[in-house]
Design a protein around this motif. Structure first.
Motif, PDB file in Angstrom:
ATOM      1  N   ALA C 177       0.829  -1.200   0.000  1.00 18.07           N
ATOM      2  CA  ALA C 177       0.000   0.000   0.000  1.00 18.07           C
ATOM      3  C   ALA C 177       0.868   1.257   0.000  1.00 18.07           C
ATOM      4  N   ALA C 178       1.979   1.209   0.756  1.00 23.96           N
ATOM      5  CA  ALA C 178       2.830   2.397   0.866  1.00 23.96           C
ATOM      6  C   ALA C 178       3.633   2.646  -0.404  1.00 23.96           C
ATOM      7  N   ILE C 179       4.086   1.569  -1.020  1.00 21.74           N
ATOM      8  CA  ILE C 179       4.982   1.730  -2.179  1.00 21.74           C
ATOM      9  C   ILE C 179       4.224   1.753  -3.504  1.00 21.74           C
ATOM     10  N   LEU C 180       3.360   0.772  -3.677  1.00 22.04           N
ATOM     11  CA  LEU C 180       2.693   0.611  -4.976  1.00 22.04           C
ATOM     12  C   LEU C 180       1.304   1.256  -5.001  1.00 22.04           C
ATOM     13  N   GLY C 181       0.630   1.189  -3.883  1.00 26.83           N
ATOM     14  CA  GLY C 181      -0.762   1.664  -3.861  1.00 26.83           C
ATOM     15  C   GLY C 181      -1.663   0.663  -4.566  1.00 26.83           C
TER      16      GLY C 181
ATOM     17  N   THR D 128      11.173   4.031  -9.854  1.00 29.95           N
ATOM     18  CA  THR D 128      11.843   2.821 -10.345  1.00 29.95           C
ATOM     19  C   THR D 128      11.308   1.594  -9.602  1.00 29.95           C
ATOM     20  N   MET D 129      11.153   1.761  -8.309  1.00 32.37           N
ATOM     21  CA  MET D 129      10.624   0.659  -7.503  1.00 32.37           C
ATOM     22  C   MET D 129       9.190   0.325  -7.890  1.00 32.37           C
ATOM     23  N   GLN D 130       8.413   1.357  -8.059  1.00 36.14           N
ATOM     24  CA  GLN D 130       7.005   1.129  -8.418  1.00 36.14           C
ATOM     25  C   GLN D 130       6.922   0.358  -9.717  1.00 36.14           C
ATOM     26  N   THR D 131       7.732   0.748 -10.681  1.00 36.07           N
ATOM     27  CA  THR D 131       7.739   0.040 -11.963  1.00 36.07           C
ATOM     28  C   THR D 131       8.086  -1.436 -11.751  1.00 36.07           C
ATOM     29  N   PHE D 132       9.123  -1.646 -10.974  1.00 31.46           N
ATOM     30  CA  PHE D 132       9.530  -3.021 -10.712  1.00 31.46           C
ATOM     31  C   PHE D 132       8.405  -3.827 -10.072  1.00 31.46           C
ATOM     32  N   TYR D 133       7.821  -3.286  -9.030  1.00 29.84           N
ATOM     33  CA  TYR D 133       6.799  -4.046  -8.304  1.00 29.84           C
ATOM     34  C   TYR D 133       5.514  -4.164  -9.125  1.00 29.84           C
ATOM     35  N   ARG D 134       5.241  -3.138  -9.912  1.00 30.30           N
ATOM     36  CA  ARG D 134       4.055  -3.195 -10.743  1.00 30.30           C
ATOM     37  C   ARG D 134       4.186  -4.353 -11.748  1.00 30.30           C
ATOM     38  N   ILE D 135       5.334  -4.400 -12.387  1.00 27.67           N
ATOM     39  CA  ILE D 135       5.571  -5.477 -13.356  1.00 27.67           C
ATOM     40  C   ILE D 135       5.511  -6.831 -12.660  1.00 27.67           C
ATOM     41  N   PHE D 136       6.120  -6.875 -11.500  1.00 29.86           N
ATOM     42  CA  PHE D 136       6.116  -8.137 -10.738  1.00 29.86           C
ATOM     43  C   PHE D 136       4.678  -8.551 -10.403  1.00 29.86           C
TER      44      PHE D 136
END
Lengths: 204, 204, 204, 204
Positions: C177-181, D128-136
């Motif tokens: 929730a904090a990082i990706l939402g 950058t992190m959001q992109t990574f986690y989103r893709i994941f």
DNA sequence: GATGAATGAGTCTTCATTCAT
DNA sequence: AATGAATGAAGACTCATTCAT
């Protein structure tokens, strides 16, 4: 007519000064905070400040009251100087200093070192000290004069120079005792005695 | 800037120490701020701190380097002590101290007073000082021993006590000169001389 | 100002903590300066320091007070765990976390991430956190135990392992929730529900 | 043609990154000084700065290179997701994370926590992190989709929600392992397994 | 008169970054 | 290209003093 009696005022001032002495010699003048003194005194900040309006005043009072106390103790010895040879005289003074020092939570020698240091940057303190030591040296000059007149010193001896030496011996005793230790008044007296006889042999 | 030469490093350290001395004796140890020293030195805060990692280190260096410098100057006098009578010997030492002091922006006597004061609350400094003074007093004891063997002092004289008196005279000269002024090495010598002859008369 | 009332003291502490929270989550723990907090709090530096003697104390207080607040909110949910199936239980906890977070100028999830990071190098914080999470996991283990006894979980299921999964789901919800939402408590509940039915099919 | 070969450049970069990792996880991102990294790397300040022009770049590189490394390790597992039931799949991922972590002087989990914390105030890193986690998470959604099509999940199950739960389980495993300890990948798998069977009983 | 909480200027020190050699 | 000494802005914290209650 003040709200609290003069006696009470004096007691308060003494109480604060006592707290200041204890802290000053334990931590030094500048490492001691007003809060240290306030807490040791058991009074409130406002109370302490109503008696001593600044830390500098407290330092001044701590140092000069020591000087006054010392003066009181030295007076009788100076009075009787002419009845004593120089070595015993210096010994007695050193003893008075040591005795004054021995009180609990109070060490005149440490206070003295702190005061000398502080006097370098505190004009008021320096002047008060100079006056004290000047008068003291004058008294020693009188004593030397008496010794000369009594034949203890040679006719040609300079009373002023003898006074300077004796003052140096006393001040140096304070430093030596405070920093190195292992000096007693009697060592001083004996050493001076030994030195005094030296002249006899030397001139023979 | 690649590795700096040792000579340059030493020059920098000296430059900083010089700045420290100047400020310390002008303002005292604690009233001097690192910023004062930094500005006087002409270097940056970071540079000063890379040479002396804390104010305490700088204080320590300022005091102990004075002691080392003094030792160097006193050494030849101690070496030749046996050839001089006590009064001239003390006079020579006082002269060396005064001469050392005379440098611009540097006053050994003031530094000494500051150092003694600081030593009360700084253990490292106190120990270094004690070692210095202890060794110095030991050298004075040797000198007194020599005087006794040469017949300058009586057979029964305690060399240790004489050393204590002479050390007191030297330390007391420093205090007196710094606080009161109007004491010259020759006054000291003359006064001691006068006192030495006193014994002759006293015992007659 | 005579002794301040306890209520006022607490209000002041809360005021400072509020200022700390706001800044911490806006700028991070270390990019936040004490001056930021002091200015936000509307108090003086000295006042802030009299309540929290160091930045580390403030960080500790900010993180652990969040933990305590959270504990209070989670308690009733843990109490009623046995009446809920795992998916709804996790959903409720996630909701409590989100609700706690929603206060203005305060985001529990961000504080949590900052706290976890800080705990790596701050032993006191780490231990306090570990105690909190350990107790929380123990409570989850009890809940799992209850589910097993109620027949919600198989006889052979390890309550400890189930607790670990549920704790992971909750902590991971916070991170996500904090990082990706784009994760809501109900998504979590629904996803777990879907996964729970999976087992049925899988073993068939 | 640069003065030093590309291979050497890469080796240098790796050497610096290694030094950064070691320090970051030992001391945290902000308590680590550039000097720490410079010293650990064995290079000069200038050299380090020629490869990474600021500390922020180094932080960014340390975090994102971890992410890339992780991606490489997770790829084959994601590839084969459809052949594994959810519990074994999550277990395998947790194992890969733990294995990645096990290298000396490098702990992915700690770096992850530090990175999440830093991402709050560092936009570039956050994106950058959001992109990574989103893709994941998208990959996890695909996996869930496959499970549904394979009948592992019910028809009505939301692949997106299942992906969110699985991502939470993985992220939460990292937090739990880093902060509390006493969680192994196999515990996670077993717990999930137990939860999956729960549904069967619950709906019965 | 007394209290002690609050003030805020001033201190020491650190550390990311640069650039002369 | 590399080096590492130097920079100096910025940060955490202290403490003499005040003044509202």
């Amino acid at each position: 007519m003040p709200k609290i009696s003069d006696a009470k005022r004096d007691a308060r001032r003494a109480q604060i000064l006592e707290a200041a002495w204890t802290n000053f010699q334990r931590r030094g003048l500048h490492a001691t905070t007003m809060d240290d003194i306030i807490r040791t005194s058991g009074l409130s900040a406002g109370a302490v400040y109503s008696y001593y309006p600044s830390k500098e005043d407290l330092i001044f009072a701590a140092v000069t009251s020591s000087l006054s106390g010392l003066r009181l103790r030295l007076e009788p010895i100076l009075e009787s100087a002419s009845q004593l040879p120089p070595d015993q005289f210096v010994g007695k003074i050193a003893e008075a200093i040591s005795a004054f020092t021995a009180r609990d939570g109070y060490d005149l020698k440490r206070i003295a070192l702190l005061g000398w240091s502080e006097a370098q940057r505190n004009e008021r303190l320096r002047e008060t000290m100079q006056t004290f030591y000047r008068i003291f040296r004058d008294r020693l000059t009188e004593a030397a004069e008496n010794w000369r007149q009594a034949g203890v010193l040679r006719e040609r001896a300079s009373a002023r120079d003898v006074a300077k030496v004796i003052l140096a011996e006393i001040l140096g005793f304070v430093v030596q005792a405070a920093i190195l230790g292992e000096v007693e008044p009697k060592h001083l007296a004996k050493g001076i005695r030994a030195l005094m006889s030296a002249g006899a042999i030397d001139t023979s």
